[in-house]
Design a protein around this motif. Structure first.
Motif, mmCIF file in Angstrom:
data_model
loop_
_atom_site.group_PDB
_atom_site.id
_atom_site.type_symbol
_atom_site.label_atom_id
_atom_site.label_comp_id
_atom_site.label_asym_id
_atom_site.label_seq_id
_atom_site.Cartn_x
_atom_site.Cartn_y
_atom_site.Cartn_z
ATOM 1 N N GLU A 238 0.735 -1.167 -0.097
ATOM 2 C CA GLU A 238 -0.159 -0.193 0.145
ATOM 3 C C GLU A 238 0.952 1.262 -0.205
ATOM 4 O O GLU A 238 0.678 2.342 -0.507
ATOM 5 C CB GLU A 238 -1.030 -0.059 1.198
ATOM 6 C CG GLU A 238 -1.984 1.126 1.409
ATOM 7 C CD GLU A 238 -2.810 1.132 2.576
ATOM 8 O OE1 GLU A 238 -3.620 2.051 2.586
ATOM 9 O OE2 GLU A 238 -2.597 -0.013 3.186
ATOM 10 N N ARG A 239 1.717 1.164 0.739
ATOM 11 C CA ARG A 239 2.870 2.314 0.746
ATOM 12 C C ARG A 239 3.578 2.559 -0.514
ATOM 13 O O ARG A 239 3.985 3.589 -1.165
ATOM 14 C CB ARG A 239 3.831 2.161 2.055
ATOM 15 C CG ARG A 239 4.929 3.436 2.059
ATOM 16 C CD ARG A 239 5.854 3.238 3.147
ATOM 17 N NE ARG A 239 6.787 4.141 3.588
ATOM 18 C CZ ARG A 239 6.422 5.518 3.914
ATOM 19 N NH1 ARG A 239 5.144 5.636 4.413
ATOM 20 N NH2 ARG A 239 7.177 6.235 3.920
ATOM 21 N N TRP A 240 3.992 1.371 -1.089
ATOM 22 C CA TRP A 240 4.931 1.485 -2.263
ATOM 23 C C TRP A 240 4.111 1.746 -3.610
ATOM 24 O O TRP A 240 4.758 1.933 -4.659
ATOM 25 C CB TRP A 240 5.954 0.284 -2.227
ATOM 26 C CG TRP A 240 7.233 0.180 -1.460
ATOM 27 C CD1 TRP A 240 7.553 1.326 -0.496
ATOM 28 C CD2 TRP A 240 7.663 -0.773 -0.653
ATOM 29 N NE1 TRP A 240 8.383 1.020 0.487
ATOM 30 C CE2 TRP A 240 8.592 -0.652 0.208
ATOM 31 C CE3 TRP A 240 7.491 -2.023 -0.940
ATOM 32 C CZ2 TRP A 240 9.306 -1.346 0.924
ATOM 33 C CZ3 TRP A 240 8.378 -3.192 -0.415
ATOM 34 C CH2 TRP A 240 9.329 -2.646 0.664
ATOM 35 N N ALA A 241 2.816 1.125 -3.523
ATOM 36 C CA ALA A 241 2.353 0.955 -4.825
ATOM 37 C C ALA A 241 2.036 2.267 -5.617
ATOM 38 O O ALA A 241 2.275 2.185 -7.122
ATOM 39 C CB ALA A 241 0.993 0.312 -4.602
ATOM 40 N N PRO A 242 2.044 3.572 -5.052
ATOM 41 C CA PRO A 242 1.985 4.742 -5.770
ATOM 42 C C PRO A 242 3.056 5.010 -6.729
ATOM 43 O O PRO A 242 3.075 6.003 -7.538
ATOM 44 C CB PRO A 242 1.841 5.999 -4.605
ATOM 45 C CG PRO A 242 1.082 5.203 -3.645
ATOM 46 C CD PRO A 242 1.794 3.761 -3.426
ATOM 47 N N GLY A 243 4.189 4.291 -6.235
ATOM 48 C CA GLY A 243 5.463 4.559 -6.871
ATOM 49 C C GLY A 243 5.745 3.424 -8.034
ATOM 50 O O GLY A 243 6.952 3.258 -8.601
ATOM 51 N N GLY A 244 4.982 2.552 -8.187
ATOM 52 C CA GLY A 244 4.945 1.572 -9.362
ATOM 53 C C GLY A 244 5.352 0.249 -8.739
ATOM 54 O O GLY A 244 5.815 -0.503 -9.609
ATOM 55 N N VAL A 245 5.337 0.026 -7.434
ATOM 56 C CA VAL A 245 5.812 -0.980 -6.815
ATOM 57 C C VAL A 245 4.727 -2.289 -6.874
ATOM 58 O O VAL A 245 3.779 -1.810 -6.133
ATOM 59 C CB VAL A 245 6.718 -0.758 -5.587
ATOM 60 C CG1 VAL A 245 6.992 -2.174 -5.074
ATOM 61 C CG2 VAL A 245 7.682 -0.196 -5.862
ATOM 62 N N SER A 246 5.078 -3.562 -7.175
ATOM 63 C CA SER A 246 3.701 -4.400 -6.764
ATOM 64 C C SER A 246 4.546 -5.367 -5.685
ATOM 65 O O SER A 246 5.752 -5.703 -6.107
ATOM 66 C CB SER A 246 3.432 -5.192 -8.094
ATOM 67 O OG SER A 246 4.488 -5.710 -8.617
ATOM 68 N N VAL A 247 3.971 -6.068 -4.819
ATOM 69 C CA VAL A 247 4.458 -6.942 -3.956
ATOM 70 C C VAL A 247 3.639 -8.173 -4.092
ATOM 71 O O VAL A 247 2.267 -8.168 -3.931
ATOM 72 C CB VAL A 247 4.520 -6.249 -2.583
ATOM 73 C CG1 VAL A 247 4.755 -7.305 -1.536
ATOM 74 C CG2 VAL A 247 5.195 -5.269 -2.403
ATOM 75 N N HIS A 248 4.167 -9.208 -4.170
ATOM 76 C CA HIS A 248 3.671 -10.745 -4.169
ATOM 77 C C HIS A 248 4.231 -11.381 -2.849
ATOM 78 O O HIS A 248 5.306 -11.762 -3.022
ATOM 79 C CB HIS A 248 3.837 -11.380 -5.523
ATOM 80 C CG HIS A 248 3.489 -10.461 -6.594
ATOM 81 N ND1 HIS A 248 2.068 -10.650 -7.314
ATOM 82 C CD2 HIS A 248 4.111 -9.589 -7.485
ATOM 83 C CE1 HIS A 248 2.041 -9.668 -8.156
ATOM 84 N NE2 HIS A 248 3.287 -9.066 -8.437
ATOM 85 N N PHE A 249 3.303 -12.070 -1.878
ATOM 86 C CA PHE A 249 3.637 -12.723 -1.172
ATOM 87 C C PHE A 249 3.244 -14.088 -1.163
ATOM 88 O O PHE A 249 2.269 -14.599 -1.744
ATOM 89 C CB PHE A 249 2.827 -12.195 0.316
ATOM 90 C CG PHE A 249 3.137 -12.839 1.637
ATOM 91 C CD1 PHE A 249 4.401 -12.365 2.485
ATOM 92 C CD2 PHE A 249 2.543 -13.796 1.949
ATOM 93 C CE1 PHE A 249 4.688 -12.840 3.519
ATOM 94 C CE2 PHE A 249 2.870 -14.442 3.159
ATOM 95 C CZ PHE A 249 4.004 -14.076 3.875
ATOM 96 N N HIS A 250 4.312 -15.068 -0.735
ATOM 97 C CA HIS A 250 4.446 -16.354 -0.861
ATOM 98 C C HIS A 250 4.567 -16.993 0.338
ATOM 99 O O HIS A 250 5.771 -16.683 0.927
ATOM 100 C CB HIS A 250 5.119 -16.872 -2.156
ATOM 101 C CG HIS A 250 5.226 -15.982 -3.568
ATOM 102 N ND1 HIS A 250 4.224 -16.485 -4.509
ATOM 103 C CD2 HIS A 250 5.863 -14.989 -3.753
ATOM 104 C CE1 HIS A 250 4.460 -15.554 -5.444
ATOM 105 N NE2 HIS A 250 5.502 -14.774 -4.975
ATOM 106 N N SER A 251 4.026 -17.807 0.966
ATOM 107 C CA SER A 251 4.167 -18.563 2.136
ATOM 108 C C SER A 251 4.380 -20.102 1.885
ATOM 109 O O SER A 251 3.421 -20.622 1.174
ATOM 110 C CB SER A 251 2.930 -18.411 3.090
ATOM 111 O OG SER A 251 3.181 -19.086 4.491
ATOM 112 N N VAL A 252 5.083 -20.684 2.468
ATOM 113 C CA VAL A 252 5.728 -22.067 2.314
ATOM 114 C C VAL A 252 6.019 -22.584 3.812
ATOM 115 O O VAL A 252 6.401 -21.892 4.630
ATOM 116 C CB VAL A 252 6.871 -22.553 1.412
ATOM 117 C CG1 VAL A 252 6.561 -21.574 -0.022
ATOM 118 C CG2 VAL A 252 8.049 -21.712 2.167
ATOM 119 N N ASP A 253 5.674 -23.978 3.659
ATOM 120 C CA ASP A 253 6.322 -24.674 5.058
ATOM 121 C C ASP A 253 7.763 -25.188 4.743
ATOM 122 O O ASP A 253 8.049 -25.477 3.790
ATOM 123 C CB ASP A 253 5.241 -25.747 5.406
ATOM 124 C CG ASP A 253 3.801 -25.227 5.525
ATOM 125 O OD1 ASP A 253 3.618 -24.051 6.371
ATOM 126 O OD2 ASP A 253 2.882 -25.891 5.067
#
Length: 282
Positions: A238-253
Motif C-alpha cells: 500500500e505504501r509503495w504502490a503509488p511509486g509503481g511497486v507491486s508486492v507478491h507474498f508467498h508462504s511456504v512450509d
C-alpha cells in the motif's frame, strides 16, 4: 572488476578489486539452452546466518542459472572469503559492494536485473534498491523489515551464551549489551566482533521508510507467522504502490535453515521460488 573466464555454464569463482581490498564471488552462467531471462544478484544474510544458508543459496543459484538467469553471489566486505575483518564492515560499504557487483553483472547479461536478499540481506537489498533506478525486481527470502529487530535478535545470542554467568559486569538484557557497545565501540557476539557504526546503520534501516523504484517484489516466507507477515507485506505494498511497486507474498512450509543447528534445506522454498522464476513462470 576482473572478469572470470567463462567457457561452460558452471560455477566460476573469482575475486574483484574494490576498496578496500578484494571481494570473493561465484558466477553462475545462464543455461545456454534457455532463452536469457536476465540477472540475479544474491545478497547474503548477517553473521553466522550467512554460513548456515550457503547450501540453500547454492541450490537456488543453480536453479536460477538453469532457468536462464546470470547469477552472481558476492561475499560482502568482512564476510566469508572476502577481505577485511567483520569488525571493519560498514553498511554503506556493503551497498557500494552491491553497486560494483551489479555493474559487473549488468555488463554480462541482458534483461531484468533482480536483487535476491535473504534475512538482513533482504533489508540491505531494499535499501540499496532505494538508491538506484537500475533494479527491476526484488526477491526476498524471509526478510527483516526493521534493522533494529535484527540486531536485537543478534544480541540475544550473546545473552543466551552467558545465561549462567554470574560474573560482575555481565549483561542480562539487550539494553545492557547496547550500553557496553556504546562504551567500547565494538562487541563480540557468537564469534563476530561488530562495530557500533554498523549496528547504528542497521538500526536506522526500516523498510517502511524506504522509497523504491518501480519494480516487482516477490516475498517468500518460510515457517510460522505467515498471517502476520502477509499483513506486513500488504502494508508495504500500500505504501509503495503509488511509486509503481507491486508486492507478491508467498508462504511456504519448511525448516528455517538460516537458524538451525545443522545445515538444513527447505525444498518447499526452492519449489515456490522456481514456480515463479523457473523456465515456465506462473
Amino acid at each position: 572488476m576482473n572478469a572470470p573466464l567463462i567457457s561452460t555454464p558452471h560455477v566460476e569463482p573469482f575475486f574483484f578489486d574494490s576498496e578496500p581490498g578484494t571481494r570473493f564471488c561465484l558466477y553462475h552462467a545462464p543455461n545456454p539452452h534457455q532463452a536469457p531471462r536476465g540477472a540475479v544478484l544474491y545478497v547474503h544474510p548477517f553473521a553466522e546466518e550467512m554460513n548456515k544458508s550457503r547450501r540453500m543459496a547454492t541450490l537456488q543459484s543453480r536453479a536460477f542459472a538453469d532457468a536462464g538467469y546470470a547469477v552472481l553471489q558476492i561475499d560482502l566486505f568482512g564476510c566469508g572469503d572476502s577481505c577485511g575483518d567483520f569488525s571493519a564492515a560498514r553498511w554503506e560499504l556493503w551497498k557500494n559492494d552491491l553497486e560494483v557487483a551489479r555493474q559487473w553483472l549488468a555488463a554480462r547479461s541482458s534483461g531484468p536485473m533482480h536483487l535476491w536478499g535473504l534475512r538482513l540481506g533482504g533489508l540491505l537489498a531494499l535499501d540499496y534498491a532505494s538508491t538506484t533506478d537500475q533494479v527491476d525486481g526484488i526477491i526476498l527470502w524471509q526478510p527483516y523489515l526493521n534493522g533494529r529487530t535484527c540486531i536485537n535478535q543478534f544480541l540475544r545470542l550473546r545473552l543466551a551464551s552467558q545465561m549462567m554467568d554470574d560474573e560482575p559486569g555481565v549483561a542480562h538484557s539487550s539494553a545492557e549489551l547496547r550500553a557496553q557497545l556504546g562504551a567500547h565501540r565494538t562487541l563480540e557476539v557468537g564469534g563476530y566482533e561488530v562495530a557500533i557504526e554498523l549496528v547504528q546503520a542497521i538500526d536506522a534501516c526500516d523498510a517502511a521508510n524506504m522509497v523504491l523504484p518501480p519494480c516487482t517484489v516477490h516475498w517468500f516466507s518460510c515457517g510460522v507467522s505467515a498471517a502476520r507477515l502477509r499483513a506486513n507485506a500488504a502494508r508495504l505494498e500500500e505504501r509503495w504502490a503509488p511509486g509503481g511497486v507491486s508486492v507478491h507474498f508467498h508462504s511456504v512450509d519448511g525448516a528455517q535453515f538460516w537458524g538451525t543447528t545443522e545445515i538444513a534445506e527447505c525444498p518447499a522454498l526452492l519449489a515456490a521460488t522456481n514456480a515463479v522464476f523457473g523456465p515456465n513462470p506462473s
